[in-house]
Design a protein around this motif. Sequence first.
Motif, PDB file in Angstrom:
ATOM      1  N   LEU A   1      45.833  39.964  33.113  1.00  0.00           N
ATOM      2  CA  LEU A   1      44.895  39.083  32.672  1.00  0.00           C
ATOM      3  C   LEU A   1      44.595  39.006  34.659  1.00  0.00           C
ATOM      4  O   LEU A   1      43.529  37.996  34.976  1.00  0.00           O
ATOM      5  N   VAL A   2      44.986  38.826  35.270  1.00  0.00           N
ATOM      6  CA  VAL A   2      45.611  38.508  37.181  1.00  0.00           C
ATOM      7  C   VAL A   2      44.374  39.381  37.170  1.00  0.00           C
ATOM      8  O   VAL A   2      43.512  39.216  38.124  1.00  0.00           O
ATOM      9  N   GLY A   3      44.130  40.608  37.159  1.00  0.00           N
ATOM     10  CA  GLY A   3      43.440  41.842  37.489  1.00  0.00           C
ATOM     11  C   GLY A   3      41.809  41.752  37.241  1.00  0.00           C
ATOM     12  O   GLY A   3      40.851  41.790  37.201  1.00  0.00           O
ATOM     13  N   PHE A   4      42.159  41.681  36.133  1.00  0.00           N
ATOM     14  CA  PHE A   4      40.419  41.699  35.161  1.00  0.00           C
ATOM     15  C   PHE A   4      39.705  40.215  35.678  1.00  0.00           C
ATOM     16  O   PHE A   4      38.715  40.207  35.607  1.00  0.00           O
ATOM     17  N   SER A   5      41.112  39.364  36.253  1.00  0.00           N
ATOM     18  CA  SER A   5      39.745  37.775  36.733  1.00  0.00           C
ATOM     19  C   SER A   5      39.745  38.213  37.522  1.00  0.00           C
ATOM     20  O   SER A   5      38.146  38.114  37.681  1.00  0.00           O
ATOM     21  N   LEU A   6      40.556  39.031  38.557  1.00  0.00           N
ATOM     22  CA  LEU A   6      39.541  38.601  39.881  1.00  0.00           C
ATOM     23  C   LEU A   6      38.660  39.663  40.406  1.00  0.00           C
ATOM     24  O   LEU A   6      38.009  39.620  40.614  1.00  0.00           O
ATOM     25  N   PHE A   7      38.309  40.773  39.438  1.00  0.00           N
ATOM     26  CA  PHE A   7      37.273  41.323  39.054  1.00  0.00           C
ATOM     27  C   PHE A   7      36.338  41.107  38.644  1.00  0.00           C
ATOM     28  O   PHE A   7      34.862  41.246  38.765  1.00  0.00           O
ATOM     29  N   ALA A   8      36.195  40.569  37.721  1.00  0.00           N
ATOM     30  CA  ALA A   8      35.508  39.240  37.060  1.00  0.00           C
ATOM     31  C   ALA A   8      34.444  38.373  37.923  1.00  0.00           C
ATOM     32  O   ALA A   8      33.062  38.316  37.898  1.00  0.00           O
ATOM     33  N   ILE A   9      35.483  37.734  39.047  1.00  0.00           N
ATOM     34  CA  ILE A   9      34.637  37.156  40.134  1.00  0.00           C
ATOM     35  C   ILE A   9      34.729  38.247  41.212  1.00  0.00           C
ATOM     36  O   ILE A   9      34.065  37.368  42.672  1.00  0.00           O
TER      37      ILE A   9
ATOM     38  N   GLN B   1      36.374  40.117  43.343  1.00  0.00           N
ATOM     39  CA  GLN B   1      37.335  40.556  44.661  1.00  0.00           C
ATOM     40  C   GLN B   1      38.203  41.894  44.527  1.00  0.00           C
ATOM     41  O   GLN B   1      37.948  41.501  45.395  1.00  0.00           O
ATOM     42  N   VAL B   2      38.092  42.069  43.231  1.00  0.00           N
ATOM     43  CA  VAL B   2      38.335  43.491  43.422  1.00  0.00           C
ATOM     44  C   VAL B   2      37.985  44.272  42.481  1.00  0.00           C
ATOM     45  O   VAL B   2      37.305  44.380  41.770  1.00  0.00           O
ATOM     46  N   THR B   3      38.116  45.394  42.786  1.00  0.00           N
ATOM     47  CA  THR B   3      36.696  46.662  42.133  1.00  0.00           C
ATOM     48  C   THR B   3      37.731  47.296  41.047  1.00  0.00           C
ATOM     49  O   THR B   3      37.475  48.264  40.665  1.00  0.00           O
ATOM     50  N   SER B   4      39.120  47.575  40.943  1.00  0.00           N
ATOM     51  CA  SER B   4      39.771  48.655  39.718  1.00  0.00           C
ATOM     52  C   SER B   4      40.736  47.544  40.518  1.00  0.00           C
ATOM     53  O   SER B   4      42.177  47.233  39.746  1.00  0.00           O
ATOM     54  N   PRO B   5      41.049  46.465  38.499  1.00  0.00           N
ATOM     55  CA  PRO B   5      41.502  45.863  38.405  1.00  0.00           C
ATOM     56  C   PRO B   5      42.869  46.298  37.396  1.00  0.00           C
ATOM     57  O   PRO B   5      43.865  46.195  37.312  1.00  0.00           O
TER      58      PRO B   5
END
Length: 452
Positions: free
Chosen positions: A151-159, A161-165
């Motif tokens: 949940l945290v990884g894909f949330s940051l990916f959606a905005i 901030q990261v390229t590899s959730p």
Amino acid sequence: MGIFTLVGTTVVVVKYITVASHCFFAKLRNANSRNTVISERRLILEMSIVSTDLFRLLLLGVVACLAPLLIYITRAHILPVVVLEIVGGIIIGPQVLHWVYVDPILRYLSLMGLSYLLFLSGLEVDLERLRGRIMIFVGSSFLLSLGLALLVGFSLFAIGQVTSPLLLTIILVSTSLGIVIPILKDAGESSTDFGQLVIAGATLGEFGSIILLSLFFSSEANSPAAKVALFGIFATLILLVSLAVFNVHRTTWFTDMEHRFQDSTSQINVRIALTLLVGFVTLAYGFGSEAILGAFLAGVALRIVYKETAGLRPLLRIKIEALGFGFFVPIFFIISGVDFNLYALFTNVSIMLLVPVFLAGLLLVRGVPAILYRQRLDSRHTAIAGLFQATSLTFIVAATQIGMQLGLITSALSAALVAAGLLSVIIYPLFALTLLDRSKGNEKRVPSKELL
């Protein structure tokens, strides 16, 4: 006339040959002189490189010695030594003093330090703890951690901030077993039922994250089926080698040989341990897994092999830890500090803001699932277990380096993750020990038979 012409021609030819030979030998002497100069220059260059490497290694040794001394002088015993080692690496590195730069030799020593660190972490794993009801508790907590990390990884990916959730997910579910166990030992809790539960949770967190990293981020295969197949072959070979070593250790002749050489200049048990480490790392590389998985499994296998006859090797653990914590492991953490991109961290506001986000993410992903322990612990000990499980640094440093090598994260994002890990090993154990001190005398003990 013909004779004179012949003689004259002969003289001219002889003179030409003489002059040509003089020129040839002169050029040969000049070439030898140039080769000598080149060899001398190359020797001077090699001596300069060796001298520079030795000076850099000396600086690493100074930092490694100063770190525990500063903790002793300041009485900051709650602070892990690795924090000061990383900070020392930042100071002597290209971000501050520009004294140390990472060359291939230091990079190789750093890789050896990482492998040895995971090898020592594997020695901490007691598989007997991961069985029965305790496995149900820590397994359920780890699965919940995976869900929250996704949940945290894909949330940051959606905005953006990261390229590899997925890589961030695996990083967030880890716990630094090598940091948690010494803190629990110093607090006198490692042998209690509460301590055993925390250690089991930290074991599964580190073990699971290492396996997931090797399974999903293999450098040798691209398709998931190929990765699973290679991982299966690797696991089978590791099992077979472990069984072979275990059976050899149970034979009489081998036991007699160990009695003869274990404390002599041969140091046979240390040699066997290091050979097992290098062998498992080589197998991991050969089948596309990360070196850290092979090193970790080597530690696990060594603990299983030597556990039944530990009386024969009372000093083996001390010798192995002395070699690792005395040389290889500090180099890894100091080089991690040298690689730390301090400039990118403090010049980018968005990256700086990610540090508290990742710090909170560790507490959410690993701390909140400890609520499942509430069936066996009181509220205060449940919170303490969550804080210990949220303590993570070792795997973060290793995984971010692998992520940068694969081009999945930037050096700035790696710096933010490592900074969050540094803060987690400072803040979370401090709060946990404070709560633990307040709960002395009225804590709720759990019968071992119910957990195990």
